[in-house]
Enzyme design. Structure first.
Site, PDB file in Angstrom:
ATOM      1  N   GLY A 140     -13.132 -50.669 107.035  1.00 19.29           N
ATOM      2  CA  GLY A 140     -13.386 -51.521 105.555  1.00 19.29           C
ATOM      3  C   GLY A 140     -13.264 -53.399 105.797  1.00 19.29           C
ATOM      4  N   ASP A 190     -25.288 -52.915 113.360  1.00 17.18           N
ATOM      5  CA  ASP A 190     -24.128 -52.342 113.527  1.00 17.18           C
ATOM      6  C   ASP A 190     -24.472 -50.977 114.601  1.00 17.18           C
ATOM      7  OD1 ASP A 190     -23.449 -53.561 111.931  1.00 17.18           O
ATOM      8  OD2 ASP A 190     -23.267 -52.671 110.091  1.00 17.18           O
TER       9      ASP A 190
END
Ligand code: GLA
Length: 412
Positions: A140, A190
């Site tokens: 996160g 990513d």
């Protein structure tokens, strides 16, 4: 004194290589849980130096993989189950690979299950497997812990099923897992960086063609990510909203520019010319993407020319564009950037990743990193409150298998 800098687990505080010991511990753990040895795969997290939210607009990005990894040990099973043990979450979960109606649990297991499903959908039916998953990519924090998890699981499942797939294809399969099963409409950056990253290099990636160029990062410079410790709940819904706003921009602009397929195809001049046809918010979203694409190309040229001053300026402009036009920054990220650019040895600073919290990325002269980390942590804590974690890395190699030598050989 509190530890300011979180270094990759595989190094001690003076940079000695702890890999063999750490890896040996993993093998022992696997044997304890599953009663066999395993093959091991790892995939890194990433920072993005510049080019934010441009990937799903078919544009350019400039990320680098970092020395923080998701690691997966894998061994075959005779049945059609995946048995996943997560060290991070301290739990074991079973997934039926033949489940006719797999459902999302909104948990870490979704990434692994999504990968298994994406593999099966593309004709690469994974075999049953025991998997031990652990890692040190902060969760996160905007450093792509989920992409690292997906890519490491994909490599493990493919190897366990004797299926060879090239790195770019692995990235695409993992993006598909996230888009279709996890439900985040992310771009390819990513997963691509985690799969195809190259040591000491940043990747200038064209997200339309997936062509990329490797750019050297000066050995005297470190990548320093500073975690605001803010995890914004709105991040995933706002992410999808931004994506829809960009699509709306393309729809409106294509009335005047019939050949465009994505904001990648819109020049800054054309955007200004037709700005009157766009609502203000859509115009500003488009302006961020169109100018950010240009900044990525300028930044790549600056990096190749060794002009770090220009590179830093472009990082600064990128941050302002994200703050004001794309509106994905937050107070804590802005403060972190404002503090960083005042400090010695900092060549550039901006928020990195999806936004609404998470990390800033700072290019810092390696000889100034220690002082920078202490100073920024102290300042941030005084002004904002939470103690920020700081992650220091050089650009890392992308995902792959790593070998754990048997005990006897190692002790010789
Ligand atoms: C997230 C997504 C990426 C990219 C970035 C923003 O990390 O997963 O695809 O869109 O946000 O640049």
């Amino acid at each position: 004194m509190r530890q300011m800098i979180r270094r990759p687990e595989t190094r001690d505080h003076v940079g000695n290589d702890l890999k063999m010991d750490a890896h040996q511990r993993l093998q022992t753990k696997f044997a304890e849980i599953f009663g066999s040895t395993a093959r091991w795969f790892r995939a890194p997290g990433r920072v993005n130096l510049i080019g934010e939210h441009t990937d799903y607009n078919d544009g350019f990005v400039l990320p680098a993989a970092i020395e923080y990894y998701s690691r997966v040990g894998v061994a075959p099973r005779r049945d059609r189950k995946l048995v996943l043990h997560s060290e991070t979450y301290g739990e074991t979960v079973e997934i039926n690979l033949d489940d006719p109606q797999p459902t999302r649990l909104h948990r870490w297991t979704d990434y692994a299950q999504g990968v298994a499903i994406a593999l099966a959908h593309s004709g690469k039916r994974p075999r049953g497997a025991n998997l031990l998953i652990e890692g040190d990519v902060p969760i996160g924090a905007g450093l792509s812990s989920s992409a690292a998890l997906e890519v490491s699981v994909a490599l493990a499942l493919l190897a366990n099923s004797d299926i060879a797939v090239d790195k770019v294809e692995v990235a695409k399969l993992c993006q598909r897992a996230e888009n279709e099963f996890v439900g985040a409409r992310c771009g390819i950056m990513d997963q691509f960086t985690s799969s195809c990253g190259v040591r000491d290099r940043a990747l200038l990636l064209d997200c339309r063609s997936l062509d990329f160029r490797l750019l050297p990062i000066d050995p005297a410079v470190s990548l320093v990510a500073c975690n605001t410790m803010i995890k914004h709940e709105v991040a995933s819904s706002e992410y999808n909203t931004r994506r829809a706003e960009c699509e709306e921009g393309v729809r409106l602009l294509s009335a005047f520019l019939p050949n465009i397929r994505a904001l990648r195809d819109v020049s800054p001049a054309d955007l200004e010319k037709y700005s009157g046809a766009l609502p203000d918010v859509i115009y500003r979203r488009c302006r961020h993407i169109v100018t950010e694409n240009a900044r990525v190309l300028d930044a790549a040229a600056a990096l190749e020319a060794g002009n770090m001053e220009r590179f830093g300026e472009l990082m600064g402009e990128s941050h302002l564009s994200m703050r004001d036009d794309f509106e994905i920054s937050c107070h804590e990220l802005d403060i972190m950037v404002e503090m960083a650019v005042m400090m010695d040895g900092v060549l550039g600073s901006r928020m990195t990743g999806g936004g609404f919290g998470g990390c800033t990325i700072n290019l810092v002269r390696s000889d100034a990193v220690k002082k920078f980390a202490g100073d920024i942590a102290g300042c941030y804590e005084r002004v904002i409150g939470p103690h920020p974690e700081i992650y220091v890395s050089r650009p890392a190699e992308g995902a792959g298998e790593f070998l754990i030598a048997p005990r006897e050989i190692q002790q010789r």
